[in-house]
Design a protein around this motif. Structure first.
Motif, PDB file in Angstrom:
ATOM      1  N   UNK B 181      39.863 -26.943 -24.088  1.00  0.00           N
ATOM      2  CA  UNK B 181      38.155 -27.601 -24.535  1.00  0.00           C
ATOM      3  C   UNK B 181      36.519 -26.808 -23.528  1.00  0.00           C
ATOM      4  N   UNK B 182      36.051 -26.369 -25.558  1.00  0.00           N
ATOM      5  CA  UNK B 182      35.346 -25.526 -25.185  1.00  0.00           C
ATOM      6  C   UNK B 182      34.013 -25.347 -27.023  1.00  0.00           C
ATOM      7  N   UNK B 183      33.268 -24.916 -26.571  1.00  0.00           N
ATOM      8  CA  UNK B 183      32.708 -24.601 -27.894  1.00  0.00           C
ATOM      9  C   UNK B 183      33.369 -24.522 -28.844  1.00  0.00           C
ATOM     10  N   UNK B 204      51.305 -23.047 -25.568  1.00  0.00           N
ATOM     11  CA  UNK B 204      51.147 -23.670 -25.826  1.00  0.00           C
ATOM     12  C   UNK B 204      50.396 -25.244 -25.863  1.00  0.00           C
ATOM     13  N   UNK B 205      49.984 -24.372 -26.153  1.00  0.00           N
ATOM     14  CA  UNK B 205      48.176 -25.699 -26.871  1.00  0.00           C
ATOM     15  C   UNK B 205      48.606 -26.484 -27.976  1.00  0.00           C
ATOM     16  N   UNK B 206      48.442 -27.689 -27.898  1.00  0.00           N
ATOM     17  CA  UNK B 206      48.966 -29.228 -28.718  1.00  0.00           C
ATOM     18  C   UNK B 206      47.787 -28.626 -30.060  1.00  0.00           C
ATOM     19  N   UNK B 207      46.594 -29.376 -28.762  1.00  0.00           N
ATOM     20  CA  UNK B 207      44.994 -29.680 -28.879  1.00  0.00           C
ATOM     21  C   UNK B 207      43.887 -29.614 -28.703  1.00  0.00           C
ATOM     22  N   UNK B 208      42.820 -29.259 -29.552  1.00  0.00           N
ATOM     23  CA  UNK B 208      41.285 -28.663 -29.362  1.00  0.00           C
ATOM     24  C   UNK B 208      40.679 -29.613 -29.352  1.00  0.00           C
TER      25      UNK B 208
END
Ligand SMILES: [Zn+2]
Lengths: 143, 434
Positions: B181-183, B204-208
């Motif tokens: 979660x960020x800009x 391991x990110x899957x979504x932002x």
């Protein structure tokens, strides 16, 4: 016969050319010849160096915008009229010279002219047929 | 937990939702009239009393609030609950004038957290996820909002805050962050850093969930590709609560507004007239469930479109488009409205990264606009003509988009300052002169 020239996009900002020279010097890249084609805002720095592939990698690592351009180098006598003959031969055969620049070597007692033409293969044949001396990449890099 | 955080509300039949909104609106108008002299005064000037508000259609009888009102009423003038009931403030990053301060009771924090929780679940989040929050914490609502939402979902929450990219990436790798979660500009920066360091396989990110500033579809695709994730948009503003006022579902065709808490209208920014569904105009929000700071008809300055079309995700709440521009950011150059987002769209369409700066100036009483954009090194062929042709191509595309001549200057890579928070993309030198 084909020599690799570095073409580097440089903004016309103070010290930028010196920065690039420093980057190359640090990695022991020797500059054989150079010229700058510039407009109001930017320039293209053209360099002939001893190791163009390595220089390109180093410059890219330093976020420079670099292309390797294929050019020809001819050796001419360092006297009046030495350059006119080969250029006329090319133009007589319909080969355009986009740009050229020269450097003189005391060691070889000759002048060297870097030529950028549209069709390297055709130009090489025409020049050789006319008895012009083309310089190999190894000669230039090892100079 | 399924694909909704609160299915009963998020998928509530429209008719039932209207009833809920009507009841909450009438309650809020009464309460504000009673407790907020500033707004009562505005209503009296317009000759409206709370008894005039009987249905959702009556909403348009109420006066608007603007950012100027918030500044005038600073700090307590719009507070609708006793200060002793408030537990938190947040504040906007105002660049000029007085800051805007919003107040929250615990009830307000809870509903805000729930809005963010809905966004996280819509992005595929469950209690098994690791939510990496690198929005700023503090007065800015980004960090606290997503942090609270993440807690509500039961995710492991990493309150990273912004900055220190090396540490961000290290935690991402070591603690297996799954939702970022960020800009969007920071996401793009992180994506670029991870990509350059060849660490893509270790994350391991899957979504932002990216919000708080304008970004384009091209930027979304770029981030999604570089990080191997699905990127979701989230929208909000401190005045209304913070992030989570609306959020994207898996369909990615607009952001569902949490209508049980916020009523949205689109108005003509010049006349103030309410526009029908599907028309582009300024977004106006009315908070109908907040205790401390329930703004009525607050003008966001964001230009967008609402759509009531049925969404495949099953949510019934109205969707808003990504803001197409912000009237605050809108530049008037040679009498033409120019949104930085339009310029960004042109650049991204032509294959440039979103590394650019817009310089506006006034020379001999005439406006000038210049866009500096970083070269894409791999596309460089080595000739002067190559550069001038590229610049000309951009000039033509800008003219097609904006209708005016924009000077374009290609600059060397990595020379335009990167920011880790909100991107400063416009330098308007005219403001320094006037
Ligand atoms: Zn949906």
């Amino acid at each position: 016969m084909i020599i690799k020239q570095l073409s580097i996009f440089v903004e016309n900002t103070k010290g930028r050319l010196a920065d690039i020279a420093d980057i190359l010097a640090k990695e022991n890249i020797d500059i054989r010849a150079l010229c700058v084609a510039d407009t109001k805002d930017f320039g293209i720095l053209r360099l002939i160096v001893n190791d163009p592939e390595k220089a390109a990698i180093i410059l890219r690592e330093n976020h420079c915008t670099v292309a390797l351009t294929e050019v020809l180098t001819i050796k001419i006598e360092d006297k009046p009229g030495g350059l006119a003959k080969p250029i006329r031969i090319l133009s007589d055969h319909g080969i355009n010279v986009e740009y050229m620049y020269a450097f003189v070597s005391k060691e070889f007692d000759s002048a060297f002219v870097i030529l950028r033409v549209e069709n390297n293969e055709a130009a090489i044949k025409i020049l050789l047929d006319a008895g012009v001396t083309l310089v190999s990449s190894k000669e230039i890099y090892d100079m | 937990m399924g694909k909704y955080f609160n299915q009963a509300v998020e998928c509530m039949p429209r008719e039932q939702l209207r009833e809920l909104q009507t009841k909450r609106l009438i309650d809020t108008v009464h309460r504000v009239y009673q407790n907020v002299p500033y707004y009562r005064n505005l209503m009296e000037q317009k000759g409206v009393t709370p008894d005039d508000i009987k249905s959702l259609e009556d909403l348009r009888k109420l006066p608007f609030l603007t950012k100027d009102d918030l500044r005038d009423a600073y700090p307590y003038g719009l507070l609708a609950a006793p200060l002793s009931d408030c537990v938190r403030i947040q504040s906007t990053s105002g660049t000029t004038g007085r800051r805007v301060v919003a107040f929250y009771t615990q009830h307000d924090i809870d509903l805000w957290d729930e809005c963010c929780a809905r966004a996280i679940v819509a992005a595929g989040g469950t209690k098994d996820d690791v939510v990496h929050v690198c929005y700023g914490y503090g007065l800015f609502t980004g960090g606290p909002g997503l942090n609270g939402g993440s807690h509500k979902v039961g995710c492991l929450t990493l309150p990273m805050s912004s900055g220190n990219t090396d540490r961000q990436i290290q935690f991402m790798i070591d603690l297996h962050s799954t939702i970022l979660c960020c800009t969007p500009s920071y996401a793009a920066y992180l994506a670029e850093s991870i990509y350059e360091r060849g660490l893509r396989d270790q994350i391991h990110l899957k979504a932002g969930i990216f919000g708080a500033e304008a970004w384009t579809q091209e930027m979304r695709r770029d981030i999604e590709e570089k990080l191997g994730i699905k990127a979701y948009d989230i929208y909000g503003l401190t005045e209304i609560s913070g992030p989570g006022v609306s959020f994207e579902c898996e369909e990615q065709t607009g952001m569902h507004i949490n209508e049980d808490h916020f009523i949205a209208e689109i108005i003509d920014p010049v006349t103030g007239e309410v526009l029908p569904d599907g028309e582009k105009g300024e977004l106006v929000f009315t908070s109908i469930s907040k205790e401390a700071f329930p703004l009525l008809r607050y003008r966001t300055r964001d230009i967008c479109v609402l759509s009531h079309e049925k969404c495949s995700c099953g949510r019934t709440h109205v969707k808003m488009s990504k803001p197409m521009g912000r009237s605050d950011d809108m530049l008037i150059v040679k009498g033409v409205n120019v949104f930085p987002s339009q310029i960004e769209t042109v650049l991204l369409n032509k294959g440039y990264a979103a590394n650019y700066q817009i310089l506006v100036d006034r020379v001999n009483h005439s406006d000038t606009i210049e866009v500096q954009v970083e070269m894409m090194p791999e596309a460089f062929s080595g000739t002067v003509a190559d550069i001038t042709n590229r610049e000309k191509e951009l000039v033509d595309a800008m003219r097609a988009m904006l209708g005016i001549y924009v000077r374009v200057k290609l600059v060397e890579p990595k020379t335009i300052a990167r920011s880790e928070g909100k991107a400063v993309r416009v330098i308007d030198k005219r403001k320094l002169i006037d």
